[in-house]
Design an enzyme around this catalytic site. Structure first.
Site, PDB file in Angstrom:
ATOM      1  N   GLU A 175      50.272  49.881  43.703  1.00  0.00           N
ATOM      2  CA  GLU A 175      49.757  49.751  45.061  1.00  0.00           C
ATOM      3  C   GLU A 175      50.844  50.065  46.092  1.00  0.00           C
ATOM      4  OE1 GLU A 175      46.511  49.879  45.287  1.00  0.00           O
ATOM      5  OE2 GLU A 175      46.051  47.868  46.062  1.00  0.00           O
ATOM      6  N   GLU A 213      44.466  45.147  36.241  1.00  0.00           N
ATOM      7  CA  GLU A 213      43.665  44.098  36.862  1.00  0.00           C
ATOM      8  C   GLU A 213      42.447  43.698  36.035  1.00  0.00           C
ATOM      9  OE1 GLU A 213      46.324  45.610  39.966  1.00  0.00           O
ATOM     10  OE2 GLU A 213      45.070  46.575  38.459  1.00  0.00           O
TER      11      GLU A 213
END
Length: 252
Positions: A114, A134
């Site tokens: 990210e 995730e």
């Protein structure tokens, strides 16, 4: 300002480095680091010396993702607050008016990806590895930037599977721009950062804004954004001097 989880250094040429500095935890992103990344971007915006920002990691990893140890005793509300803090950190990096570059070595998982995606572009060593874990951890995240960078179908594969992929794949997907050997990447990237820092700051800022804002609207709207940037640059920069010296450098 002093920080616990990161370090900010500024060179004389205007190139700043933000070092993720939790090497004992492979630079895993915790609540403190989220807050400090927001704070350091605010400090950068207030420092007129800074023209380019390089994000990198201390130790053997760029960023191994979220700090899972921190999450063990979190409540539902704590977890939500932590995710919001992460969003704020990535958003602050993405909204820097200066160019932001990621120098990636070793693992860049989850939050690390990210941060890379929030930068304007990234270089990596051949040894760098990437992962969006995730879904494997039973949570939702990282769904927006990678889908815009790599496309929806690639994003779904990486997110659903949580598999590790190498620097070559990351370049194919657009997550990184170049693969450079470990022994030369810092020198080469800092040379490029210095070249960018030598450009007119306003012109670079307006160019970044035009690209970022333009892709979020229609073609007509994007052209209007660029025209406004052109007009502002003409009013506030010494463009005639730049044109008059163009081609005077040896070799041009």
């Amino acid at each position: 300002m002093s920080y616990e989880t990161i370090e900010l250094t500024v060179e004389e040429n205007g190139v700043a480095t933000v070092l993720l500095n939790r090497p004992q935890s492979r630079n895993a992103l915790n609540v403190k680091m989220c807050a400090e990344l927001v704070s350091v971007t605010e400090q950068i915006e207030q420092d007129e010396r800074i023209r380019v920002v390089v994000f990198r990691g201390a130790g053997p990893a760029f960023c191994a993702g979220a700090d899972l140890k921190e999450r063990k005793d979190m409540t539902l509300s704590d977890m939500t607050a932590r995710r919001v803090a992460g969003f704020a950190a990535y958003d602050a990096i993405e909204k820097l008016s200066r160019p932001a570059i990621a120098l990636v070595h070793g693992p860049a998982f989850g939050s690390g990806c990210e941060i890379i995606a929030a930068c304007d572009f990234a270089w990596a060593t051949p040894e760098a590895t990437f992962r969006y874990p995730e879904v494997s951890w039973g949570t939702v995240g990282a769904t927006q930037r990678i889908s815009r960078i790599a496309g929806i179908r690639i994003a779904k594969e990486l997110l659903f599977s949580g598999r590790v992929f190498d620097a070559q794949e990351a370049r194919e997907y657009g997550l990184i721009n170049r693969i450079v050997p470990q022994d030369t990447i810092e020198e080469q990237l800092m040379q490029m950062a210095g070249d960018i820092a030598n450009a007119k700051p306003l012109t670079v800022k307006l160019t970044k804004h035009s690209v970022n804002a333009g892709v979020e609207t229609t073609r007509e709207g994007a052209m209007a954004i660029e025209l406004l940037a052109i007009e502002k640059n003409l009013r506030h920069s010494d463009w005639k001097s730049a044109i008059s010296t163009f081609g005077s450098v040896k070799g041009e």
